[in-house]
Design an enzyme around this catalytic site. Structure first.
Site, short mmCIF file in Angstrom:
data_model
loop_
_atom_site.label_atom_id
_atom_site.label_comp_id
_atom_site.label_asym_id
_atom_site.label_seq_id
_atom_site.Cartn_x
_atom_site.Cartn_y
_atom_site.Cartn_z
N LYS A 33 0.90 -1.20 -0.12
CA LYS A 33 -0.09 0.06 -0.15
C LYS A 33 0.96 1.10 0.04
O LYS A 33 1.74 1.52 0.82
CB LYS A 33 -0.69 0.07 1.17
CG LYS A 33 -1.93 1.31 1.26
CD LYS A 33 -2.78 1.19 2.35
CE LYS A 33 -2.39 1.78 3.79
NZ LYS A 33 -2.40 3.20 3.95
N ASP A 60 -3.54 4.40 -2.07
CA ASP A 60 -4.26 4.42 -0.84
C ASP A 60 -4.39 6.07 -0.93
O ASP A 60 -3.80 6.85 0.00
CB ASP A 60 -4.09 4.27 0.31
CG ASP A 60 -5.06 4.53 1.72
OD1 ASP A 60 -6.21 5.09 1.24
OD2 ASP A 60 -4.49 4.41 2.53
N LEU A 61 -5.33 6.95 -1.90
CA LEU A 61 -4.96 8.46 -1.77
C LEU A 61 -6.39 9.12 -1.35
O LEU A 61 -6.54 10.26 -1.22
CB LEU A 61 -4.67 9.09 -3.26
CG LEU A 61 -3.30 8.46 -3.91
CD1 LEU A 61 -2.87 9.29 -5.22
CD2 LEU A 61 -2.28 9.13 -2.88
N LYS A 62 -7.45 8.30 -1.47
CA LYS A 62 -8.77 8.71 -0.71
C LYS A 62 -9.12 9.92 -1.58
O LYS A 62 -9.65 10.96 -0.93
CB LYS A 62 -8.66 9.04 0.63
CG LYS A 62 -8.27 7.81 1.57
CD LYS A 62 -8.17 7.97 2.98
CE LYS A 62 -8.16 6.89 3.78
NZ LYS A 62 -6.71 6.53 3.87
N HIS A 64 -11.41 12.78 -3.25
CA HIS A 64 -12.65 13.46 -3.17
C HIS A 64 -12.80 14.90 -3.64
O HIS A 64 -12.04 15.89 -3.04
CB HIS A 64 -12.98 13.64 -1.34
CG HIS A 64 -14.24 14.05 -0.92
ND1 HIS A 64 -14.41 14.09 0.52
CD2 HIS A 64 -15.29 14.40 -1.54
CE1 HIS A 64 -15.95 14.59 0.60
NE2 HIS A 64 -16.24 14.87 -0.59
N ASP A 65 -13.71 15.12 -4.74
CA ASP A 65 -13.52 16.29 -5.51
C ASP A 65 -14.71 16.04 -6.26
O ASP A 65 -15.49 15.27 -6.24
CB ASP A 65 -12.25 16.38 -6.07
CG ASP A 65 -11.69 17.98 -6.35
OD1 ASP A 65 -12.88 18.81 -6.66
OD2 ASP A 65 -10.63 18.32 -6.41
N THR A 123 -11.96 5.62 10.53
CA THR A 123 -11.94 4.89 11.83
C THR A 123 -11.46 5.86 12.86
O THR A 123 -11.68 5.75 13.92
CB THR A 123 -11.20 3.60 11.77
OG1 THR A 123 -9.80 3.81 11.36
CG2 THR A 123 -11.85 2.51 11.02
N ARG A 185 -3.77 -7.05 13.98
CA ARG A 185 -2.61 -7.21 14.92
C ARG A 185 -2.54 -8.62 15.09
O ARG A 185 -3.45 -9.35 15.58
CB ARG A 185 -2.49 -6.59 16.29
CG ARG A 185 -2.45 -4.87 16.02
CD ARG A 185 -1.28 -4.57 15.68
NE ARG A 185 -0.81 -2.98 15.60
CZ ARG A 185 -1.07 -2.33 14.37
NH1 ARG A 185 -1.44 -3.25 13.26
NH2 ARG A 185 -0.80 -1.16 14.41
N ARG A 215 2.86 -1.49 10.48
CA ARG A 215 3.55 -1.64 11.68
C ARG A 215 4.04 -3.11 12.21
O ARG A 215 5.26 -3.30 12.43
CB ARG A 215 3.65 -0.82 12.92
CG ARG A 215 3.66 0.52 12.65
CD ARG A 215 3.20 1.63 13.44
NE ARG A 215 1.72 1.64 13.31
CZ ARG A 215 0.79 2.36 14.08
NH1 ARG A 215 1.32 3.09 15.10
NH2 ARG A 215 -0.47 2.35 13.67
O1 C5P Z 1 0.63 0.20 11.02
P1 C5P Z 1 -0.62 -0.22 11.18
O2 C5P Z 1 -0.97 -1.68 10.74
O3 C5P Z 1 -1.49 0.43 11.99
O4 C5P Z 1 -1.28 0.47 9.77
C1 C5P Z 1 -2.35 0.59 9.15
C2 C5P Z 1 -2.47 1.12 7.87
O5 C5P Z 1 -3.65 1.16 7.48
C3 C5P Z 1 -1.89 2.74 7.75
O6 C5P Z 1 -1.43 2.96 6.58
C4 C5P Z 1 -3.24 3.47 8.28
O7 C5P Z 1 -3.02 5.11 7.63
C5 C5P Z 1 -4.21 2.70 7.16
N1 C5P Z 1 -5.51 2.70 7.56
C6 C5P Z 1 -6.10 2.49 9.09
N2 C5P Z 1 -7.17 2.93 9.39
C7 C5P Z 1 -8.25 3.35 8.38
C8 C5P Z 1 -7.79 3.54 6.87
C9 C5P Z 1 -6.66 3.47 6.72
O8 C5P Z 1 -5.13 2.22 9.98
N3 C5P Z 1 -9.34 3.31 8.59
#
Ligand code: C5P
Length: 238
Positions: A33, A60-62, A64-65, A123, A185, A215
């Site tokens: 991503k 993932d640029l989301k 909106h325009d 979220t 996780r 992460r």
């Molecule tokens: O490090 P981690 O696993 O938390 O990263 C999750 C990825 O998903 C990040 O790039 C974060 O910006 C993205 N993301 C998120 N929640 C969302 C949309 C995107 O955590 N609702």
């Protein structure tokens, strides 16, 4: 078919991405991503480079325009060969349909049109914030589901959602509607700033089509081992 978790390349520049990818076997085709942080520093070239290395890319640029602007932007993104990309459902059904039309226009004849998904409520938005800032007077889950249905009606392939919303969305949309879920996780790992997390195997059970993992892989001592373990758990091979 074995599914690959999507690795969030949340790095500030290509140098860090290169160092990270060196920890994987050269012939391992990954699904990655690229978000705003990396794209706004490195530009479209980063996507071309990752594709040349044989990786699949979720951009993932989301967007909106207004519909016309989003359509033209999407035509350009399809030309980059991205595999998944996204818009904000709050842009409305006309904007979402225009995004899809743009992707179709930009896809080479015979090529695969990128999967297009919508962000519903971020979220990071709490129910209270949604009430106050957006003046949306229904429970958050209802707003998420409404946006998911709008996305489906506009011809989109799915939504980004928390795994905790995926189950409901799955029940209320078509069988093939995609739920792409971050906030994953593996059991026993650091949660970091994510609040509502699920394990890869739970995400599968709940009905996530794709999982995004940052992460737990990017910050692991041995990223390839972490990746393989998450991939196995996601595929029910553990
Ligand atoms: O490090 P981690 O696993 O938390 O990263 C999750 C990825 O998903 C990040 O790039 C974060 O910006 C993205 N993301 C998120 N929640 C969302 C949309 C995107 O955590 N609702």
């Amino acid at each position: 078919m074995t599914q690959r978790p999507i690795i969030a390349l949340d790095f500030p520049s290509k140098v860090e991405v290169e160092a990270f990818l060196e920890k994987f076997p050269k012939d391992e085709a990954l699904f990655v991503k690229v978000g705003m942080e990396l794209f706004y520093q490195e530009g479209p070239e980063i996507v071309r480079w990752l594709k040349e290395l044989g990786h699949s890319v979720f951009l993932d640029l989301k967007l909106h325009d207004i519909p016309n602007t989003v359509e033209k932007a999407m035509t350009g993104l399809a030309k980059l060969g991205v595999d998944i990309t996204n818009v904000h459902a709050a842009g409305g059904k006309r904007m979402m349909a225009a995004a899809k039309a743009g992707l179709i226009k930009g896809t080479k004849p015979g090529g695969n049109v990128p999967v297009l998904i919508a962000v519903t409520q971020l979220t990071s938005t709490s129910e209270a914030e949604m009430h106050q800032d957006q003046l949306i007077d229904v429970p958050l889950k209802e707003s998420v589901l409404h946006y998911a249905k709008c996305a489906e009606q506009a011809g989109l392939d799915g939504v980004v959602c928390s795994a905790l919303e995926a189950e409901l969305i799955h029940q209320k949309t078509s069988e093939t509607f995609v739920c792409l879920t971050p906030g994953i996780r593996p059991s026993g790992s650091e949660v970091g700033d994510q609040k509502r997390v699920v394990t890869p195997s739970d995400a599968r059970k709940i009905g996530s089509t794709y999982i995004v993992v940052g992460r737990p892989i990017t910050q692991a001592n041995t990223p390839y081992e972490a990746y393989k373990s998450i991939k196995n758990e996601w595929n029910g091979e553990q």
